[in-house]
Design an enzyme around this catalytic site. Structure first.
Site, PDB file in Angstrom:
ATOM      1  CG  ASN A   9      84.536  -8.588   1.517  1.00 16.77           C
ATOM      2  OD1 ASN A   9      83.735  -8.258   2.397  1.00 16.77           O
ATOM      3  ND2 ASN A   9      84.188  -9.288   0.445  1.00 16.77           N
ATOM      4  CE  LYS A  11      84.316 -12.739   1.239  1.00 20.04           C
ATOM      5  NZ  LYS A  11      84.489 -13.908   0.401  1.00 20.04           N
ATOM      6  CG  HIS A  94      81.634  -9.948  -3.137  1.00 21.62           C
ATOM      7  ND1 HIS A  94      81.325 -11.283  -3.056  1.00 21.62           N
ATOM      8  CD2 HIS A  94      82.945  -9.832  -2.823  1.00 21.62           C
ATOM      9  CE1 HIS A  94      82.412 -11.951  -2.693  1.00 21.62           C
ATOM     10  NE2 HIS A  94      83.409 -11.092  -2.542  1.00 21.62           N
ATOM     11  CD  GLU A  96      81.086 -14.188  -0.758  1.00 18.37           C
ATOM     12  OE1 GLU A  96      80.899 -13.289   0.074  1.00 18.37           O
ATOM     13  OE2 GLU A  96      82.146 -14.849  -0.819  1.00 18.37           O
ATOM     14  CD  GLU A 166      86.823 -10.414  -5.139  1.00 20.58           C
ATOM     15  OE1 GLU A 166      87.659 -10.417  -4.224  1.00 20.58           O
ATOM     16  OE2 GLU A 166      85.606 -10.498  -4.931  1.00 20.58           O
ATOM     17  N   GLY A 172      87.587 -17.845  -1.473  1.00 17.42           N
ATOM     18  CA  GLY A 172      87.384 -18.688  -0.287  1.00 17.42           C
ATOM     19  C   GLY A 172      87.729 -20.150  -0.495  1.00 17.42           C
ATOM     20  CB  SER A 212      92.614 -17.795  -2.294  1.00 23.45           C
ATOM     21  OG  SER A 212      91.391 -18.501  -2.120  1.00 23.45           O
TER      22      SER A 212
HETATM   23  P1  PGA Z   1      88.899 -14.648  -0.147  1.00 23.30           P
HETATM   24  O1  PGA Z   1      87.696 -13.646  -0.530  1.00 23.30           O
HETATM   25  O2  PGA Z   1      90.143 -13.797  -0.035  1.00 23.30           O
HETATM   26  O3  PGA Z   1      88.493 -15.265   1.146  1.00 23.30           O
HETATM   27  O4  PGA Z   1      89.026 -15.625  -1.262  1.00 23.30           O
HETATM   28  C1  PGA Z   1      87.866 -12.586  -1.431  1.00 23.30           C
HETATM   29  C2  PGA Z   1      86.576 -11.839  -1.639  1.00 23.30           C
HETATM   30  O5  PGA Z   1      85.517 -12.501  -1.665  1.00 23.30           O
HETATM   31  O6  PGA Z   1      86.565 -10.617  -1.794  1.00 23.30           O
END
Ligand code: PGA
Length: 250
Positions: A9, A11, A94, A96, A166, A172, A212
């Site tokens: 992903n 982003k 997601h 976010e 998640e 992140g 992560s």
């Molecule tokens: P990350 O993000 O691996 O940077 O923690 C995962 C995601 O948001 O899908």
């Protein structure tokens, strides 16, 4: 046996020329992968990415879509638009988007139905906040989100939905759920699906872990009984690192 699905992903990262360079580098590194390899890229990169990944085992996905087909929705992209440029997968809900753009469980459910109606496979994200985790509400939150997301889908559609568990506090942040914790949460999601749609379906649903994931922790996570691969943010921005995750079993 469920297949592993490993999705990047990106982003809001990478310009079209960077997407092309990345995919050119990734192609030889993952060509023998047994896992399904997906890159969910920004809208602007989709056209270039699907062309570059043509005739390879890399599938291109989107990170969001509107649930309507057409209409007065300035700035939005429809499922048929995604389909027309070669998209197969789309991330829905997601955290976010739920947090910054107020996406609700109802929106998520509408988007999943619309994705299927347009021949796209949804990757549906669920996960708890740190507060919810500390209040011992993880299981309740993630099984509720799952139930609401899948409401009204056919058994076949449920079977073809990819779920990404998640935990929001792990996205992140460099913090990962322990592999046991992640596996237990995913088992709880699978049990919920089994209660509603039957074990046959729940045995087949792909449920990824995200938060992560990197080359140093992916093997332990992906070897757990119920974790069927990962949704990878930060570590999917570098082709060598992402390839190591895809090739976790080599
Ligand atoms: P990350 O993000 O691996 O940077 O923690 C995962 C995601 O948001 O899908």
């Amino acid at each position: 046996m469920r297949r592993k699905v490993i999705a990047g992903n990106w982003k809001m990262n990478k310009l079209p020329n960077e997407a092309i360079n990345f995919i050119d580098k990734l192609i030889p590194l993952v060509k023998n992968s047994e896992a399904e390899v997906i890159l969910c890229v920004p809208y602007i990169d989709i056209f270039y990415s699907t062309l570059t990944a043509q005739k390879t085992n890399i599938k291109i996905g989107a990170q969001n879509m509107h649930y309507e087909e057409t209409g007065a929705y300035t700035g939005e992209v429809s499922p048929s638009m995604l389909k027309s440029v070669g998209i197969e997968y789309v991330i829905i809900g997601h955290s976010e988007r739920r947090t910054y753009y107020n996406e609700t469980d109802e929106d998520v459910n509408k988007k999943i139905k619309s994705a299927f109606a347009n021949g796209l496979k949804p990757i549906v994200c669920v996960g708890e906040t740190l507060e919810q985790r500390e209040a011992n509400k993880t299981e309740e939150i993630i099984t509720n989100q799952t139930e609401k997301a899948l409401e009204g889908l056919t058994t076949e559609q449920v079977q073809n939905t990819i779920i990404a568990y998640e935990p929001i506090w792990a996205i992140g942040t460099g913090k990962t759920a322990t592999s046991e914790d992640a596996n237990n949460s995913i088992k709880a999601i699978r049990n919920k699906i089994s209660q509603i749609y039957g074990q046959n379906v729940s045995d087949r649903v792909i449920i990824q872990y995200g938060g992560s994931v990197k080359s140093t922790n992916c093997k332990e996570l992906f070897n757990m009984s119920d974790i069927d691969g990962g949704l990878v943010g930060g570590a999917s921005l570098n082709p060598e690192e992402f390839a190591k995750i895809v090739n976790y079993d080599k």
